[in-house]
Design a protein around this motif. Structure first.
Motif, short mmCIF file in Angstrom:
data_model
loop_
_atom_site.label_atom_id
_atom_site.label_comp_id
_atom_site.label_asym_id
_atom_site.label_seq_id
_atom_site.Cartn_x
_atom_site.Cartn_y
_atom_site.Cartn_z
N LEU A 257 0.83 -1.21 0.00
CA LEU A 257 0.00 0.00 0.00
C LEU A 257 0.86 1.26 0.00
CD1 LEU A 257 -2.74 -1.09 2.57
CD2 LEU A 257 -2.86 -1.14 0.07
N ARG A 258 1.99 1.20 0.66
CA ARG A 258 2.88 2.37 0.67
C ARG A 258 3.49 2.62 -0.70
NH1 ARG A 258 5.09 4.25 5.57
NH2 ARG A 258 4.25 3.25 7.45
N ASP A 259 3.52 1.59 -1.52
CA ASP A 259 4.24 1.67 -2.79
C ASP A 259 3.35 2.09 -3.96
OD1 ASP A 259 6.80 1.51 -3.75
OD2 ASP A 259 6.62 -0.56 -4.43
N ILE A 260 2.06 2.24 -3.75
CA ILE A 260 1.18 2.58 -4.86
C ILE A 260 0.81 4.07 -4.79
CG2 ILE A 260 0.28 0.24 -4.98
CD1 ILE A 260 -2.24 1.15 -3.59
N GLY A 261 0.44 4.62 -5.93
CA GLY A 261 0.09 6.03 -6.01
C GLY A 261 -1.35 6.30 -5.60
N ASP A 262 -1.68 7.59 -5.50
CA ASP A 262 -3.03 7.98 -5.07
C ASP A 262 -4.10 7.47 -6.03
OD1 ASP A 262 -1.96 9.29 -2.90
OD2 ASP A 262 -1.95 11.26 -3.85
N ARG B 106 -16.26 7.10 6.08
CA ARG B 106 -15.12 6.31 5.60
C ARG B 106 -14.82 6.67 4.15
NH1 ARG B 106 -15.33 5.21 10.90
NH2 ARG B 106 -16.81 3.59 11.46
N PRO B 107 -13.95 7.63 3.88
CA PRO B 107 -13.68 8.01 2.49
C PRO B 107 -12.94 6.88 1.77
CG PRO B 107 -12.14 9.10 3.97
CD PRO B 107 -13.15 8.40 4.85
N PRO B 108 -13.33 6.57 0.52
CA PRO B 108 -12.65 5.50 -0.24
C PRO B 108 -11.35 5.98 -0.85
CG PRO B 108 -14.41 6.43 -1.56
CD PRO B 108 -14.46 7.14 -0.23
N THR B 109 -10.43 6.42 -0.02
CA THR B 109 -9.13 6.92 -0.48
C THR B 109 -8.04 6.29 0.37
OG1 THR B 109 -9.15 8.81 1.03
CG2 THR B 109 -10.19 9.12 -1.11
N ARG B 110 -6.78 6.71 0.13
CA ARG B 110 -5.66 6.17 0.90
C ARG B 110 -5.76 6.53 2.38
NH1 ARG B 110 -0.55 6.46 0.25
NH2 ARG B 110 -0.47 6.62 -2.02
N ALA B 111 -6.70 7.39 2.75
CA ALA B 111 -6.86 7.74 4.17
C ALA B 111 -7.28 6.54 5.01
CB ALA B 111 -7.89 8.85 4.31
N VAL B 112 -7.75 5.45 4.39
CA VAL B 112 -8.17 4.28 5.16
C VAL B 112 -6.97 3.46 5.61
CG1 VAL B 112 -10.37 4.16 3.93
CG2 VAL B 112 -8.42 2.82 3.11
N ARG B 113 -5.78 3.69 5.05
CA ARG B 113 -4.63 2.84 5.39
C ARG B 113 -4.18 3.02 6.82
NH1 ARG B 113 0.67 2.60 6.13
NH2 ARG B 113 0.85 4.86 6.08
N GLU B 114 -4.03 4.23 7.27
CA GLU B 114 -3.49 4.46 8.62
C GLU B 114 -4.39 3.90 9.71
OE1 GLU B 114 -2.29 8.44 9.35
OE2 GLU B 114 -0.80 8.47 7.73
N PRO B 115 -5.73 4.07 9.67
CA PRO B 115 -6.56 3.44 10.71
C PRO B 115 -6.46 1.91 10.70
CG PRO B 115 -7.78 5.18 9.61
CD PRO B 115 -6.52 4.98 8.83
#
Length: 449
Positions: free
Chosen positions: A182-187, A257-266
């Motif tokens: 997940l860290r390796d992919i773009g927005d 719950r926004p369907p963006t990369r913001a879900v990774r940290e939680p």
């Protein structure tokens, strides 16, 4: 030249004394050397005329003693001089020297310096070895076992004061591998479409979502383990459902719950908290019950189940974004296969109650050996398991095996995840065909959203 192409008389006088350009010479093989007249020898005591060739001496002739002429000195431009450079400059040139990027003079100076300076010689050797690893045709992806090897090396030098339990290690490893992806992919890749597949009864079903939606699904189902350990449920308190599918639908429908990369940290913070809490809780917490609604698992098996799903959905994401993703380590994969094999007798009984499997043929008392299928898992994480057919309380037995089915370890896990059909799963079958079919379809029934 004149207009008729002939040279004028004056012009002929002007070039008469000039040297003419010689024509091409014939090859030595084309000449008849015996017919070529030798040039006349000069009279004794006189110098040979220019361009003449002296006659070769014969052994009977004695020549006057002559001095051997010194060879001409090489021009200064062709000589490689070794510049006198200070130590700090030569040390700074070691990297360029290892890459063969120095000039001839710098290379000579560095190599002369290496014969007298041991520290620089050691550094040059290390740099030259490092250059050998720079293969442009090699894969840039990290070895999937690198993380475990680094951690093992660190813990070997300094053991953790409170180590991660062995039964939680697969979940720890698979969440870390997925987080690295997940860290390796773009927005933009967080919106890539992902197709989730599983089996219900006798047919394959699927659901389309995005990369962010998959992480939301993992967060929602991991919340069951958080609630069992007394941690915060990502869906909040109240009447939150226990069924994984219902929890996922509620999570996806929540506008918070926004369907963006913001879900990774939680999600990553939740997985860290689960591992930390399980590590501090001690041995007794391994048997704590985690309810999935229709069934329950001990915490140690629930974490193994979550590790399996994390790997499977990590592969779904990797396929969607064209990213390489390897199978778990052999030890962790073996534990995942073992969990599925232990769940198969109960899954068979459930399908039999629904009329989807053949009737029991030889009921035995609890703990007694019953009719079994020999499940032979080959390759990565392989082993042998005996699946009791007629009762979930019976014990699988090699003596009472009525059939044998052979599968590759990764293929068996793909079947248990609902990613391939039971018909195309088995690599080898022998014995009772009905028993083999029941076991394969029961394995596929273990899959869910």
């Amino acid at each position: 030249m004149s207009g008729d192409g002939r040279e004028s008389e004056g012009g002929e006088e002007e070039v008469r004394g000039a040297r003419r350009i010689p024509g091409p010479r014939g090859a030595a093989d084309d000449l008849d050397l015996e017919s070529v007249p030798l040039p006349p020898l000069p009279p004794p005591g006189s110098a040979a005329p220019a361009g003449s060739v002296p006659e070769q001496s014969t052994p009977e002739q004695s020549l006057p003693e002559q001095s051997v002429p010194e060879p001409p000195e090489a021009p200064e431009a062709l000589m490689t001089s070794v510049p006198d450079l200070p130590h700090r400059v030569l040390k700074a040139l070691l990297g360029a020297w290892a890459l063969s990027a120095c000039s001839a003079e710098e290379t000579a100076a560095v190599e002369e310096h290496l014969t007298a300076c041991a520290p620089c010689a050691d550094e040059a050797l290390r740099l030259r070895d490092a250059v050998g690893l720079l293969h442009t045709d090699g894969s840039l992806d990290l070895d999937p076992t690198l993380r475990s090897r680094v951690i093992d090396g660190c813990l070997g030098r300094r053991p953790a004061r409170i180590p991660v339990p062995e039964w939680a290690a697969p979940y720890d490893a698979e969440t870390a591998r997925l987080d690295a992806l997940l860290r390796d992919i773009g927005d933009s890749e967080w919106h890539a479409p992902v197709r989730l597949r599983w089996f219900e009864e006798e047919r394959e079903v699927s659901r389309r979502t995005t990369v962010a939606g998959v992480i939301g699904h993992l967060t929602a189902v991991d919340g069951l383990l958080s609630a069992a350990l007394g941690l915060d449920d990502p869906l909040g308190g109240g009447d939150t459902p226990l069924d994984p599918t219902e929890r996922t639908e509620r999570y996806w429908s929540s506008k918070r719950r926004p369907p963006t990369r913001a879900v990774r940290e939680p999600w990553r913070a939740q997985s860290h908290e689960l591992i930390r809490t399980a590590s501090f809780a001690g041995r007794n917490v391994a048997e704590a019950s985690v309810s999935y609604g229709a069934f329950a698992l001990p915490l140690q098996d629930a974490l193994l189940d979550r590790a399996f799903e994390c790997w499977v959905h990590g592969g779904d994401i990797a396929d969607a974004v064209d990213y390489p993703y390897e199978a778990p380590s052999a030890a962790h994969l073996h534990r995942m296969i073992d969990l599925a094999a232990r769940l198969l007798p109960a899954a068979l009984a459930g399908r039999r109650r629904s009329g989807l499997a053949g009737p029991a043929k030889d009921l035995v008392t609890a703990g007694a050996p019953g009719r079994s299928v020999h499940l032979e898992i080959e390759g990565h994480g392989g082993g042998d398991w005996y699946i009791a057919l007629d009762s979930p309380a019976a014990v699988g037995s090699p003596e009472r095996a009525v059939a044998q089915v052979a599968l590759d370890g990764v293929e068996f896990c793909r079947l248990a995840a609902g990613h391939i059909s039971p018909v195309e799963a088995a690599a080898g079958q022998e014995g009772d065909r009905e028993a083999i079919r029941d076991v394969l379809f029961a394995t596929a029934s273990l899959s869910r959203l």
